[in-house]
Design a protein around this motif. Structure first.
Motif, PDB file in Angstrom:
ATOM      1  N   GLY A 158      -2.067   7.011  -5.224  1.00 38.98           N
ATOM      2  CA  GLY A 158      -3.311   6.314  -4.931  1.00 38.98           C
ATOM      3  C   GLY A 158      -3.167   5.019  -4.155  1.00 38.98           C
ATOM      4  O   GLY A 158      -4.120   4.247  -4.069  1.00 38.98           O
ATOM      5  N   HIS A 159      -1.974   4.789  -3.586  1.00 36.58           N
ATOM      6  CA  HIS A 159      -1.742   3.533  -2.859  1.00 36.58           C
ATOM      7  C   HIS A 159      -1.376   3.796  -1.402  1.00 36.58           C
ATOM      8  O   HIS A 159      -0.930   4.886  -1.042  1.00 36.58           O
ATOM      9  CB  HIS A 159      -0.598   2.747  -3.513  1.00 36.58           C
ATOM     10  CG  HIS A 159      -0.800   2.487  -4.963  1.00 36.58           C
ATOM     11  ND1 HIS A 159      -1.687   1.543  -5.443  1.00 36.58           N
ATOM     12  CD2 HIS A 159      -0.245   3.061  -6.054  1.00 36.58           C
ATOM     13  CE1 HIS A 159      -1.651   1.543  -6.775  1.00 36.58           C
ATOM     14  NE2 HIS A 159      -0.787   2.460  -7.173  1.00 36.58           N
ATOM     15  N   CYS A 182      -2.649  -2.958   0.087  1.00 33.45           N
ATOM     16  CA  CYS A 182      -3.045  -1.598  -0.260  1.00 33.45           C
ATOM     17  C   CYS A 182      -4.563  -1.587  -0.152  1.00 33.45           C
ATOM     18  O   CYS A 182      -5.238  -2.365  -0.833  1.00 33.45           O
ATOM     19  CB  CYS A 182      -2.592  -1.260  -1.680  1.00 33.45           C
ATOM     20  SG  CYS A 182      -3.381   0.226  -2.337  1.00 33.45           S
ATOM     21  N   HIS A 240      -6.805  -1.113  -3.351  1.00 32.20           N
ATOM     22  CA  HIS A 240      -6.657  -2.132  -4.390  1.00 32.20           C
ATOM     23  C   HIS A 240      -6.574  -3.544  -3.821  1.00 32.20           C
ATOM     24  O   HIS A 240      -6.075  -4.456  -4.491  1.00 32.20           O
ATOM     25  CB  HIS A 240      -5.420  -1.814  -5.257  1.00 32.20           C
ATOM     26  CG  HIS A 240      -5.482  -0.439  -5.861  1.00 32.20           C
ATOM     27  ND1 HIS A 240      -4.575   0.550  -5.575  1.00 32.20           N
ATOM     28  CD2 HIS A 240      -6.402   0.098  -6.699  1.00 32.20           C
ATOM     29  CE1 HIS A 240      -4.923   1.663  -6.220  1.00 32.20           C
ATOM     30  NE2 HIS A 240      -6.020   1.423  -6.912  1.00 32.20           N
ATOM     31  N   MET A 271      -3.746  -6.388  -4.618  1.00 26.53           N
ATOM     32  CA  MET A 271      -2.530  -5.658  -4.266  1.00 26.53           C
ATOM     33  C   MET A 271      -2.154  -5.964  -2.820  1.00 26.53           C
ATOM     34  O   MET A 271      -2.597  -5.293  -1.885  1.00 26.53           O
ATOM     35  CB  MET A 271      -2.699  -4.147  -4.487  1.00 26.53           C
ATOM     36  CG  MET A 271      -1.399  -3.373  -4.310  1.00 26.53           C
ATOM     37  SD  MET A 271      -1.525  -1.689  -4.958  1.00 26.53           S
ATOM     38  CE  MET A 271       0.057  -1.016  -4.428  1.00 26.53           C
TER      39      MET A 271
HETATM   40 CU   LIG Z   1      -2.872   0.326  -4.442  1.00 28.26          CU
END
Ligand SMILES: [Cu+2]
Length: 140
Positions: free
Chosen positions: A56-57, A95, A98, A103
């Motif tokens: 998910g990043h 990211c 996020h 992030m």
């Molecule tokens: Cu992330």
């Protein structure tokens, strides 16, 4: 065996060192949604590999958070990407999913930190700005 020896020789002849940055849901200090290490100091010509350890990043450069003449990057979600950085200076990255949770990461290439103010002035969500400020304190 001879193949391994040849591979080793090939690595020794390449320009720079490889560094790995993991993309994590939780880092070693218990912080959620982090790059680890989030601050990296490398030599010009070194390569950074962003590893999707957790799902998910992604990793992508923050707009204008790179030195003049530097090349940015934009990885896809869950993509392992490798970037070779030759222009000296500071590279701030994020990211995308996020970013608002803070992030972000910072790479110092060489000793030229003249674009530090540009990174401090980049528009970031509050948590990302706080995290970037922590990372900028490691520059040197
Ligand atoms: Cu992330």
């Amino acid at each position: 065996m001879s193949t391994l020896a040849f591979g080793g020789a090939a690595v020794a002849q390449s320009v720079g060192t490889e560094h790995r940055v993991q993309m994590l849901n939780k880092d070693g200090e218990g912080r959620r949604m982090q790059f680890e290490p989030a601050f990296l100091k490398i030599a010009p010509g070194d390569t950074v590999i962003f590893v999707p350890t957790d799902k998910g990043h992604n990793s992508e450069i923050i707009a204008d958070a790179l030195p003049a003449g530097g090349e940015g990057w934009k990885g896809k979600i869950n993509e392992e990407i490798s970037v070779t950085l030759t222009a000296e200076g500071l590279y701030g990255y994020k990211c995308l999913p996020h970013f608002g949770m803070g992030m972000v990461g910072l790479i110092q290439v060489g000793e030229d930190i003249s674009n530090m103010q540009a990174i401090q002035e980049a528009k970031l969500p509050p948590k990302a700005a706080d995290r970037m400020e922590e990372l900028l304190q490691q520059v040197g």
